[in-house]
Design a protein around this motif. Sequence first.
Motif, short mmCIF file in Angstrom:
data_model
loop_
_atom_site.label_atom_id
_atom_site.label_comp_id
_atom_site.label_asym_id
_atom_site.label_seq_id
_atom_site.Cartn_x
_atom_site.Cartn_y
_atom_site.Cartn_z
N MET A 1 -5.43 -8.58 3.64
CA MET A 1 -5.09 -8.40 2.28
C MET A 1 -5.15 -7.06 1.86
O MET A 1 -5.67 -6.22 2.13
CB MET A 1 -6.48 -9.23 1.66
N CYS A 2 -4.57 -6.88 0.63
CA CYS A 2 -4.57 -5.54 -0.09
C CYS A 2 -4.41 -5.78 -1.47
O CYS A 2 -4.28 -7.09 -2.11
CB CYS A 2 -3.18 -4.92 0.04
N LEU A 3 -4.60 -5.00 -2.32
CA LEU A 3 -4.91 -5.25 -3.90
C LEU A 3 -3.82 -4.38 -4.28
O LEU A 3 -3.66 -3.00 -4.06
CB LEU A 3 -6.32 -4.56 -4.33
N LEU A 4 -2.73 -4.83 -4.98
CA LEU A 4 -1.49 -4.16 -5.70
C LEU A 4 -1.67 -3.94 -7.12
O LEU A 4 -1.77 -4.80 -7.77
CB LEU A 4 -0.39 -5.07 -5.44
N VAL A 5 -1.73 -2.62 -7.55
CA VAL A 5 -1.50 -2.24 -8.85
C VAL A 5 -0.16 -1.91 -9.24
O VAL A 5 0.38 -0.97 -8.49
CB VAL A 5 -2.38 -1.12 -9.27
N ASN B 1 4.26 0.99 -7.53
CA ASN B 1 2.83 0.08 -6.66
C ASN B 1 2.19 0.97 -6.00
O ASN B 1 2.49 1.78 -5.29
CB ASN B 1 3.83 -0.71 -5.93
N ILE B 2 0.98 0.91 -6.43
CA ILE B 2 0.02 1.35 -5.76
C ILE B 2 -0.76 0.43 -4.86
O ILE B 2 -1.58 -0.50 -5.21
CB ILE B 2 -1.23 2.13 -6.58
N GLN B 3 -0.53 0.38 -3.65
CA GLN B 3 -1.19 -0.68 -2.51
C GLN B 3 -2.50 -0.15 -1.97
O GLN B 3 -2.76 0.81 -1.25
CB GLN B 3 -0.25 -0.64 -1.39
N PHE B 4 -3.62 -0.86 -2.30
CA PHE B 4 -4.86 -0.36 -1.85
C PHE B 4 -5.32 -1.33 -0.63
O PHE B 4 -5.27 -2.59 -0.83
CB PHE B 4 -5.97 -0.40 -3.11
#
Length: 462
Positions: A265-269, A283-286
């Motif tokens: 899983m990732c968190l996408l801003v 897109n910043i993919q954390f």
Amino acid sequence: MDAIKTGKIINYLRSLKGMTQKELAAKINVSDKAVSKWERGDGCPDVGILPLLAENLDCDVDSLIKGELPAKKVMTEEEIQAMLSASGQTPENDTSLLQNPGVRIRIYDFKRPSLVRKEEMRKIYNTFVELCEKYRSNLLGNRTDLLGFNVISVDELTNNEFIRTLPERTFFYSYDYNNSGFAIEIAPAIGKILLKQDLKKYPDLTLTDAECLPVAYLNQFVELMQESIYSKTDKSIPKESFFRKRSLDINPLLPRNTPQNPNEMCLLVTLELRSDTECGMMNIQFNYKYFTELCSKRGFFENSSQEPKLQWLSDIKTKPRNNNIIVEFGRFIPNNCSFEAGTILVSQKRAGEPLNVIVENQVRYLGETVAVGESFGVRITEALKDNDEKGTIIKYDEENYISLRLGEAYCTQEEISRIKENTILELDNVIGNPVRIIQDGKVAAHGEVIIVDDYYAVRVTE
């Protein structure tokens, strides 16, 4: 064949005809579990079965393969309701046993777990709202052609789901992603605008472009972003350990070549940058560990919620009430199980199979995991019978056992008598919290649900 699209169209057409999964399965000579698997997008029907499936759903094979129906000018009311039901907006659920019958119900997929709570998502969103304001004033102020820089969304998804949405060539920069880091993708059109290039004259993305963009804008943005996030922590580690540096060994134009665990899983801003001629996304993919471990352990989420903490008191004359419904992944022989943190306990239940719903130490029902608002829940898919046929009630009388428990609920005897297929029960466990590992009736450890070789498993966390 796209499994997700095909699954949705099967669900929609079946709902439109008023058939249950079991009824459709009987017509095409497969198990109802197979139909359920297709509708969840976990697999596709065999090519040989498509003609019979299409016949029973009143569509053509091409529609099933493409996951699309021929366009219609007008939809009937029945079609609209069926489509809403298939999309999960108005499911045919019995919510009469819930405290809030109008709460949103959705299927919960353990392959795509929610790792960040709602109030934590809000904290991340607000952090980026502040960041966009700073970036606009500090770095974009001298660009009259740039009109806006705003937060669009904060979402959770798998690495693969995000990477698949990107074009083969785009501006893509990794900042130690696999080590609790992040990656940034900038749409080609926006990248060209930041570089003051005419996309029509210079449509190709070159390595020179990719190396100039960080120098011109991205390095300052990344510095400001990490500074903003770090400022909200307790600063228990120095900046040098908290800040992530760009991985220079990764091609900044080929996102699909980036080494990432596809199912993690990732968190996408997602941010939107608007100019006087174009509008595009950044897109910043954390990596999920960036916020759940690196930031969370340093106090980033402390006092993130402005909501008051409620503590409900019980009347002194009120008798204590014990939960009498248990939802488990199964019960197992102890075999000297270790509960050391990091140990993974693998069940015998395959991912996607219904969980055991236990009443009075008997598995009386099977159910699929759903989200009831912010809590785990279960939708009853089958009521077991007390006979020798398939689907018989399982009686537990063992004193020594290990169980992996998703959660519990309480119902009166009258409410238990009303439980049937499609009844929704809300459990006492909030999504994102660990599940309980039970030994001989007592909580022995806590852990997170994962999938190992397509089987449910729990990794011990404490």
